[in-house]
Design a protein around this motif. Structure first.
Motif, mmCIF file in Angstrom:
data_model
loop_
_atom_site.group_PDB
_atom_site.id
_atom_site.type_symbol
_atom_site.label_atom_id
_atom_site.label_comp_id
_atom_site.label_asym_id
_atom_site.label_seq_id
_atom_site.Cartn_x
_atom_site.Cartn_y
_atom_site.Cartn_z
ATOM 1 N N PRO A 26 5.233 2.754 -6.731
ATOM 2 C CA PRO A 26 4.229 2.207 -5.808
ATOM 3 C C PRO A 26 4.549 2.535 -4.351
ATOM 4 C CG PRO A 26 5.719 0.467 -6.512
ATOM 5 C CD PRO A 26 6.114 1.699 -7.278
ATOM 6 N N LEU A 27 4.460 3.813 -3.985
ATOM 7 C CA LEU A 27 4.745 4.251 -2.626
ATOM 8 C C LEU A 27 3.497 4.126 -1.764
ATOM 9 C CD1 LEU A 27 6.824 7.441 -3.501
ATOM 10 C CD2 LEU A 27 7.714 5.305 -2.560
ATOM 11 N N ASP A 28 3.700 3.991 -0.450
ATOM 12 C CA ASP A 28 2.585 3.919 0.497
ATOM 13 C C ASP A 28 2.596 5.081 1.484
ATOM 14 O OD1 ASP A 28 3.706 0.837 0.101
ATOM 15 O OD2 ASP A 28 1.522 1.033 -0.057
ATOM 16 N N GLN A 29 3.756 5.730 1.672
ATOM 17 C CA GLN A 29 3.867 6.741 2.717
ATOM 18 C C GLN A 29 4.887 7.799 2.316
ATOM 19 O OE1 GLN A 29 6.104 6.007 6.534
ATOM 20 N NE2 GLN A 29 4.015 5.961 7.409
ATOM 21 N N GLY A 52 -1.077 17.806 1.741
ATOM 22 C CA GLY A 52 -2.158 17.795 0.748
ATOM 23 C C GLY A 52 -1.827 16.913 -0.439
ATOM 24 N N LEU A 53 -0.564 16.976 -0.881
ATOM 25 C CA LEU A 53 -0.145 16.153 -2.008
ATOM 26 C C LEU A 53 -0.258 14.671 -1.672
ATOM 27 C CD1 LEU A 53 1.184 15.801 -4.795
ATOM 28 C CD2 LEU A 53 3.412 16.012 -3.649
ATOM 29 N N ALA A 54 0.193 14.285 -0.455
ATOM 30 C CA ALA A 54 0.132 12.884 -0.051
ATOM 31 C C ALA A 54 -1.306 12.391 -0.003
ATOM 32 C CB ALA A 54 0.803 12.713 1.309
ATOM 33 N N HIS A 55 -2.184 13.191 0.565
ATOM 34 C CA HIS A 55 -3.594 12.771 0.647
ATOM 35 C C HIS A 55 -4.215 12.641 -0.727
ATOM 36 C CE1 HIS A 55 -3.858 14.359 5.051
ATOM 37 N NE2 HIS A 55 -3.292 13.170 4.964
ATOM 38 N N LEU A 62 -1.656 8.581 -0.255
ATOM 39 C CA LEU A 62 -0.512 8.128 0.528
ATOM 40 C C LEU A 62 -0.663 8.568 1.978
ATOM 41 C CD1 LEU A 62 2.396 9.068 -1.923
ATOM 42 C CD2 LEU A 62 1.177 6.904 -1.752
ATOM 43 N N GLU A 63 -0.164 7.716 2.894
ATOM 44 C CA GLU A 63 -0.097 8.097 4.295
ATOM 45 C C GLU A 63 1.048 9.091 4.466
ATOM 46 O OE1 GLU A 63 -0.030 5.757 8.558
ATOM 47 O OE2 GLU A 63 1.398 5.163 7.005
ATOM 48 N N VAL A 64 0.935 10.014 5.408
ATOM 49 C CA VAL A 64 1.991 10.990 5.635
ATOM 50 C C VAL A 64 2.394 10.934 7.097
ATOM 51 C CG1 VAL A 64 0.329 12.859 6.034
ATOM 52 C CG2 VAL A 64 2.663 13.406 5.385
ATOM 53 N N ILE A 65 3.709 10.956 7.356
ATOM 54 C CA ILE A 65 4.257 10.917 8.713
ATOM 55 C C ILE A 65 5.281 12.029 8.837
ATOM 56 C CG2 ILE A 65 5.918 9.150 7.988
ATOM 57 C CD1 ILE A 65 5.991 8.157 10.862
ATOM 58 N N GLU A 79 -3.760 19.801 13.097
ATOM 59 C CA GLU A 79 -4.733 20.715 12.479
ATOM 60 C C GLU A 79 -4.649 20.676 10.962
ATOM 61 O OE1 GLU A 79 -3.817 24.438 14.199
ATOM 62 O OE2 GLU A 79 -4.935 24.078 16.072
ATOM 63 N N HIS A 80 -3.480 20.321 10.440
ATOM 64 C CA HIS A 80 -3.310 20.259 8.982
ATOM 65 C C HIS A 80 -3.361 18.814 8.477
ATOM 66 C CE1 HIS A 80 -1.910 24.334 9.842
ATOM 67 N NE2 HIS A 80 -2.147 24.606 8.566
ATOM 68 N N HIS A 81 -4.020 17.952 9.253
ATOM 69 C CA HIS A 81 -4.376 16.595 8.805
ATOM 70 C C HIS A 81 -3.191 15.646 8.682
ATOM 71 C CE1 HIS A 81 -8.224 18.443 8.038
ATOM 72 N NE2 HIS A 81 -7.680 19.287 7.176
ATOM 73 N N CYS A 82 -2.162 15.867 9.498
ATOM 74 C CA CYS A 82 -1.089 14.872 9.623
ATOM 75 C C CYS A 82 -1.277 14.206 10.976
ATOM 76 C CB CYS A 82 0.292 15.523 9.519
ATOM 77 S SG CYS A 82 1.636 14.349 9.769
#
Length: 1001
Positions: A927-930, A956-959, A963-966, A981-984
């Motif tokens: 159950p990860l969130d990020q 892409g995998l996180a989205h 999941l949120e990505v940081i 530009e790559h949606h992070c």
């Protein structure tokens, strides 16, 4: 054809009846529509007359625009007289009156609704009074509470000069009039007419019957009967077939709305009367069809009888031809069968003459088959054979049973053995007609039998023997096998030899064994098996494959011998060669052999660390000199036992001679630092063991030792060089004053000392408040902080700031991280509580790193919950950062802990994603969130295409997983732009803020 004709006739009959049915129903609908239209027109005319009456009242009001409240007495009397006269002249009217805009009666033709009577509470009045566009209103049935009866109320709007509403003229209509009028209408048999209001309340119904509704049921609701059909028709004229709510008969109804009025005319006609002509036609047509079907059936039966007769004749002719064919086939098969028999066949008549001779191999005959026919057997066979045959033939004739006998004949240059079966022959009258002799050449069988007797004798040899089929099922074993294994033949017959398996060999051993048998035809070697009593023993096994003359595999033959005694002798020799006779420990030779393997396994790229420890007992010579050699031997045996208890099973303890011991320790990690720390810890344990008091008889003494250590870790040192290094380290230990240890590498010694001091200082760091938390901002795309990561820092009183990469691994190794991690978590929670009181910081989150050692503690979840409860921090503002390695180990336990904590509201971030064991499996199951992209990939994403691809794939995998990505370690604007530009859109790094103490934020 008959069935097809019936089908066509049935189809045509069905079509005719269906068409006529539809025509009759349509005629009924049209009739009902005309009748309903007539009644609706009549009802509409009734209310049109009422409308004229109500309009006429307005002309009596006097001057145009005169108010109802200002009527003169003369006009009021004239109006009341007009109302009474008009009421009496129109039968349908029950009462006429004038009503003001508030619904109060001003003038009335009756005392029932005299002046002052209020009708404003009627459900339709207010809506009509407010809708000034409407001039008249006819209500559905209305129940009058005052006189306990139903009325229909007709209202007409009275307007002033400017068109404003001055009041209303009203007529109370008795609905019984409609009922009486309907009774006077003519109707067809089975027809009924019903008048309903738009609330489906009964106004009138004709005709009446004793068991149906009547005038006394005025206002009864027929909502369930007609409302659904009327709603579906959208208030358009429609037809409906249903059971009558009045008499229960099935009827066809026509429903029509009275134009502009809240009434519905329902005309119904009895379906039985409507379809009477259709039913008569139905019975006539069905009777004709049945008659035609019966006649057709009779014709068909006659025709099928003739066909059956012809088929029977044809079948009998075919059966006769098949019987002749089968007879010829049986004769041919019999001849083929006899020709295929390898045995010789002779037939003799009653007198003993040859009547038939068959032999597949002519060379085995001692006579010419053609010349022998008709001759007596005594004229052809040798006398000895003829006499035997005569005796057997006589007994066969007498007993009427078959009999066997054997004889020999010299054919050509060799004597051949034959086996004969003589059987009696009978004719059709069951009388004896001769004998049949079936003779087989058994010369080779006799030779094989002799060989088998020889083989059976050889089978019972001093070696255990076992024979199996091609599938490995045991067919036979000898007595030696029983003596070796304990199993008798009847216990192993049909079973697989794997029943003897001891479990000492893996599948690869047996695979190579059978590969050898297949490739070479045999295999031999040493194997461990299990006896019937469970004892495991060594045996020498030979397996050979047996093939027939055509090369096909038929059997496997195994010989086995018990080599227990030989192995015991070999073990004794091995013990003497590789083990110390006094202590039973490995000697120098075995130690050097194992050291060679360790040196090879530690060479790059394997780089598995080991350590060689030389141990020398201090002042052992004094023990020998004072207590004697026997006491010295006892001391050495005691020390050997004590040292051995400290070591792992994989380590080697050896006695090199005299008072010198050696330890070869394996699996000490992959780095010099870790290997050195573990080796030092082991050496300290050994020194502690040596210092224990020892009792030798009546004497008690304490002895110490010196230890020299050298590490074998990724170097290219030879075995001899390692031995020299250990010896030199032992010399340094003795030079240092004995009862101590020394490493061969002085630099390593210094590093270990520094590590020991650092560990000692770290244990005091938390009590001395030397640990602090720094916070580094985590920002969104606009650069606004959304939270902070709590980073542990150690401010040493002497060394200053100590790198986390230096002290955190040390804390995890000695488990100090459990206490330190709890302090970090509680401090971060206190900071969350402080921020929560300030609206500007109330929505900030704090991310806290969790060590694997801390997470795997059994009470980790309870500790986190206690800290949250104790500090009062909001779990929704707390984020725990976990590493990939933590999640790979004990994944199910990790998932259960995370789920329990998720229930409190806190979230989880996967730190340094991509640097460890990245697996989609735990990403989908945990159950990860990020996901947190490691700073290594961020640092090189602009100058390394592979890193850029990894970062893009991670985003892409996180989205895709929700999941949120940081991204951490963002240090340049170019990196931020590329990530955006790559949606992070969440960042952490020096570009935005460095880690700072909370006071500097």
């Amino acid at each position: 054809m008959y069935v097809l004709a019936l089908l066509m006739m049935t189809t045509m009959l069905g079509w005719v009846l269906s068409d006529q049915y539809q025509r009759d129903i349509q005629a009924g609908r049209e009739k009902g529509a005309v009748r309903a239209e007539l009644v609706a027109e009549w009802v509409s005319n009734v209310f049109m007359v009422n409308e004229y009456t109500l309009v006429g009242i307005s002309h009596l009001l006097g001057a145009p625009g005169q108010s109802l409240f200002s009527l003169s007495n003369d006009i009021a009397r004239r109006i009341e007289t007009f109302l009474a006269t008009r009421r009496d002249s129109v039968p349908i009217l029950e009462e006429l009156g004038l009503v003001d805009t508030h619904g109060r009666v001003i003038l009335s033709s009756s005392s029932l609704h005299s002046a002052g009577y209020d009708i404003s509470d009627l459900p339709f009045f207010k809506a009509f009074a407010q809708d000034s566009r409407r001039d008249q209103l006819v209500s559905p049935l209305v129940w009058s509470v005052q006189d306990q009866r139903h009325y229909i109320i007709h209202l007409h709007r009275l307007r002033g000069l400017e068109g404003h509403t001055e009041g209303f003229s009203v007529a109370w209509i008795d609905p019984v009039v409609f009922h009486d009028t309907l009774k006077g209408l003519g109707r067809a048999p089975g027809e009924n007419i019903t008048l309903l209001d738009n609330q489906m309340q009964l106004i009138a119904h004709h005709p009446e019957s004793a068991d149906s509704l009547n005038a006394s049921t005025l206002g009864v609701s027929l909502h369930r009967s007609f409302t659904p059909a009327f709603i579906e028709s959208k208030e358009q004229p429609t037809s409906l077939r249903m059971a009558s709510p009045f008499d229960g008969k099935d009827k066809l109804y026509w429903l029509q709305q009275v134009n502009g009025l809240p009434f519905i005319v329902v005309v119904g006609e009895d379906l039985q009367g409507l379809l009477s002509n259709w039913l008569q036609r139905l019975w006539v047509l069905v009777s004709i069809a049945l008659l035609l079907a019966l006649l057709g059936g009779l014709v068909l039966r006659h025709y099928m009888g003739r066909l059956s007769l012809e088929e029977t004749l044809s079948q009998r002719m075919a059966e006769r031809e098949q019987a002749r064919h089968r007879a010829r086939t049986r004769a041919a098969r019999l001849q083929a069968l006899v020709s295929s028999i390898q045995d010789m066949v002779f037939v003799f008549d009653q007198a003993g003459r040859f009547t038939y001779v068959h032999a597949a191999a002519q060379e085995r005959l001692a006579l010419d088959p053609e010349a022998a026919l008709g001759q007596h057997y005594r004229d052809v066979l040798p006398r000895s054979v003829a006499d035997r045959f005569a005796e057997v033939s006589a007994r066969v004739r007498h007993t009427e049973t078959s009999e066997e006998f054997e004889y020999s004949l010299r054919i050509g240059r060799e004597t051949r053995a034959f086996h004969s079966v003589v059987s009696p022959l009978k004719d059709a009258a069951n009388a004896f007609s001769g004998v049949l002799a079936v003779v087989r050449d058994v010369t080779q069988a006799k030779a094989n039998e002799a060989q088998l007797r020889i083989a059976a004798t050889a089978f019972e040899t001093h070696l255990g023997m076992m024979v199996t089929d091609v599938h490995g099922n045991i067919l036979k074993v000898n007595s030696t096998f029983t003596r070796v294994t304990g199993y008798h033949q009847d216990e192993v017959m049909g079973r697989n030899p794997r029943m003897l398996s001891s479990g000492h060999h893996d599948k690869d051993f047996y695979r190579k064994l059978w590969q050898g048998v297949v490739k070479n035809g045999s295999w031999q070697g040493e194997i461990w098996n299990r006896r019937k009593n469970g004892e495991v023993f060594p045996e020498w096994l030979t397996i050979s494959a047996v093939h027939n003359a055509k090369g096909a595999l038929t059997n496997y033959v195994a010989t086995l011998s018990d080599i227990t005694e030989r192995k015991a002798a070999e073990q004794e020799i091995h013990q003497l060669a590789f083990y110390d006779t006094l202590t039973g420990l490995a000697n120098r030779r075995l130690l050097q052999e194992r050291l060679s393997h360790v040196v090879q396994s530690s060479c790059p790229p394997k780089k598995s660390c080991a350590a060689l420890l030389f141990i020398d007992l201090d002042n052992f010579k004094q023990v020998n000199d004072t207590l004697g050699p026997y006491a010295g031997d006892q001391l050495l045996q005691h020390i050997a036992r004590e040292l051995d208890q400290v070591l792992d099973d994989n380590d080697t303890l050896a006695r090199l001679g005299g008072d010198e011991f050696a330890v070869l320790a394996h699996n000490l990690g992959s780095t010099l630092e870790n290997g050195g720390a573990l080796a030092e810890r082991l050496a300290l344990k050994l020194l502690a063991v040596l210092q224990r008091p020892i009792s030798l008889g009546s004497e008690s003494l304490t002895i110490t030792g010196s230890i020299g250590i050298t590490l074998v870790c990724g170097s290219n040192a030879t075995k001899n060089e390692v031995l020299q290094q250990a010896d030199m380290a032992l010399f340094q230990a003795k030079e240092a004053g004995r009862n101590t240890l020394r490493f061969f590498d002085t630099e390593m010694q210094l590093r270990l000392q520094n590590r020991a001091r650092l560990e000692a200082d770290l244990r005091k760091a938390l009590p001395n408040n030397e640990l602090v938390l720094y916070y580094q901002a985590q920002v969104n795309a606009a650069g606004i902080p959304t939270g902070y990561e709590a980073l542990l820092r150690w401010i040493h009183p002497v060394r200053g700031m100590v790198s986390p990469g230096e002290f955190i691994p040390l804390a995890e190794e000695n488990r100090l991280i459990i206490e330190i991690g709890a302090w970090v978590l509680e401090t971060a929670c206190h900071q969350l509580v402080v921020w929560a009181d300030n609206p500007a910081t109330a929505k900030l989150t704090v991310a806290v790193n969790i060590s694997p050692v801390q997470f795997h503690e059994p009470d980790f979840v309870e500790r986190v919950m206690q800290i949250l409860e104790r500090t009062g921090a909001s779990p929704q503002r707390l984020k725990l950062e976990l590493t990939e390695g933590l999640l790979v180990e004990a994944q199910q336990q990790a998932r259960e802990k995370m789920l329990r904590l998720k229930q409190t509201g806190l979230s989880f971030s996967l730190d340094d994603f991509g640097t460890g064991y990245s697996s989609l499996a735990y990403l989908t199951q945990l159950p990860l969130d990020q996901l947190k992209i490691d700073q290594y990939f961020v640092r090189h994403l602009l100058d390394d295409l592979a890193n850029a691809v990894i970062v893009e794939s991670t985003i892409g995998l996180a989205h895709s997983l929700g999941l949120e990505v940081i991204a951490e370690g963002v240090e340049t604007e170019a990196q931020r732009v590329w990530l955006t530009e790559h949606h992070c859109h969440v960042f952490q790094g020096y570009l935005f803020a460095r880690p700072l103490p909370v006071e500097a934020l």
